[in-house]
Design a protein around this motif. Sequence first.
Motif, short mmCIF file in Angstrom:
data_model
loop_
_atom_site.label_atom_id
_atom_site.label_comp_id
_atom_site.label_asym_id
_atom_site.label_seq_id
_atom_site.Cartn_x
_atom_site.Cartn_y
_atom_site.Cartn_z
N ALA A 1 7.36 28.79 -78.58
CA ALA A 1 8.29 27.66 -78.72
C ALA A 1 7.68 26.40 -78.13
CB ALA A 1 9.62 27.98 -78.04
N GLU A 2 7.02 26.54 -76.98
CA GLU A 2 6.36 25.39 -76.35
C GLU A 2 5.22 24.87 -77.21
OE1 GLU A 2 6.99 28.29 -75.01
OE2 GLU A 2 7.88 28.09 -73.01
N ALA A 3 4.50 25.80 -77.85
CA ALA A 3 3.40 25.41 -78.74
C ALA A 3 3.92 24.62 -79.93
CB ALA A 3 2.64 26.65 -79.21
N LEU A 4 5.06 25.06 -80.46
CA LEU A 4 5.67 24.34 -81.59
C LEU A 4 6.07 22.93 -81.17
CD1 LEU A 4 6.72 24.19 -84.47
CD2 LEU A 4 8.82 25.33 -83.69
N GLU A 5 6.58 22.78 -79.95
CA GLU A 5 6.95 21.45 -79.45
C GLU A 5 5.73 20.53 -79.40
OE1 GLU A 5 8.90 21.72 -75.71
OE2 GLU A 5 10.58 22.91 -76.46
N ILE A 6 4.60 21.08 -78.97
CA ILE A 6 3.38 20.27 -78.90
C ILE A 6 2.93 19.88 -80.31
CG2 ILE A 6 0.89 20.44 -78.45
CD1 ILE A 6 1.55 21.71 -75.80
N LEU A 7 3.01 20.82 -81.24
CA LEU A 7 2.63 20.49 -82.61
C LEU A 7 3.53 19.38 -83.16
CD1 LEU A 7 0.88 21.05 -85.10
CD2 LEU A 7 2.59 22.73 -85.82
N ARG A 8 4.83 19.48 -82.91
CA ARG A 8 5.76 18.45 -83.38
C ARG A 8 5.43 17.10 -82.74
NH1 ARG A 8 6.98 20.94 -87.69
NH2 ARG A 8 8.66 22.47 -87.64
N SER B 1 -2.75 25.79 -87.94
CA SER B 1 -1.64 25.50 -87.03
C SER B 1 -0.43 26.36 -87.39
CB SER B 1 -1.24 24.02 -87.12
OG SER B 1 -2.31 23.16 -86.86
N TYR B 2 -0.11 26.38 -88.68
CA TYR B 2 1.04 27.16 -89.14
C TYR B 2 0.78 28.66 -89.01
CZ TYR B 2 3.20 22.91 -90.93
OH TYR B 2 3.78 21.66 -91.03
N GLN B 3 -0.42 29.09 -89.36
CA GLN B 3 -0.73 30.52 -89.25
C GLN B 3 -0.54 31.02 -87.83
OE1 GLN B 3 -4.76 30.46 -90.74
NE2 GLN B 3 -4.14 31.11 -92.80
#
Length: 222
Positions: free
Chosen positions: A132-139, A153-155
């Motif tokens: 979840a934290e990684a997704l926040e960074i990507l966003r 990134s998505y994979q």
Amino acid sequence: MDAVRCAPNAYTYSILMAGLCDRGSLDEARQLWEEMAAKGIRADIVAFNTLIGGYCGAGEMGKAEELFRGMVLDGIAPTATTFDRLIRGHCKVGDVDTALLVYRDMKRKGFGMEVSSADQLLDEMRERGMVAEALEILREEMRREGFAASRKSYQVLIRGFCEKGEVEAALKLQAEMAGKGFEAGEKVYDSFITAYERVGNIQMVERLKAEMVEMGANVKGD
């Protein structure tokens, strides 16, 4: 170096150090660094980034951080490249916590990561279960002009959510991924198959395997 006819400067030394770093000859690169200092040639940001990058590539993060501190004390402001190399280096040795500290420092100074560095950080965070934290960074990075999430990134994130059993979150990312023109591919299929196998959803497992066969992909275990 003394054989060079023109008077050497920091740029000249940087080129030579870069070649040595690329070959993994860090001791020789450091000797050039010391030679440069002995001749009274002040290292510039290119020289610092070159040797910092060499140490980061070799996983010698203590030396890389020491150079970084020396650079700041010399009044030379770090660039996006400086932070990017430090993030990659800390990820290389599995030090996600320090990589994230560097990332936050980078953001405070108004810089962003290269896509390849972001992918590396996201994958290391996935390994730690910080999906979840990684997704926040990507966003956060995607809001920055000029940054576009990669297929990797998505994979990485889809795999992470599937590993945590959060298939709905993974499906949303897969839909977003498709909307950007990225095909799912074997890695994404394998992530979903593993997730569905874990919860005993054999119908979805067989359906996904059939889709993989249709697209000519290798099905694990078959």
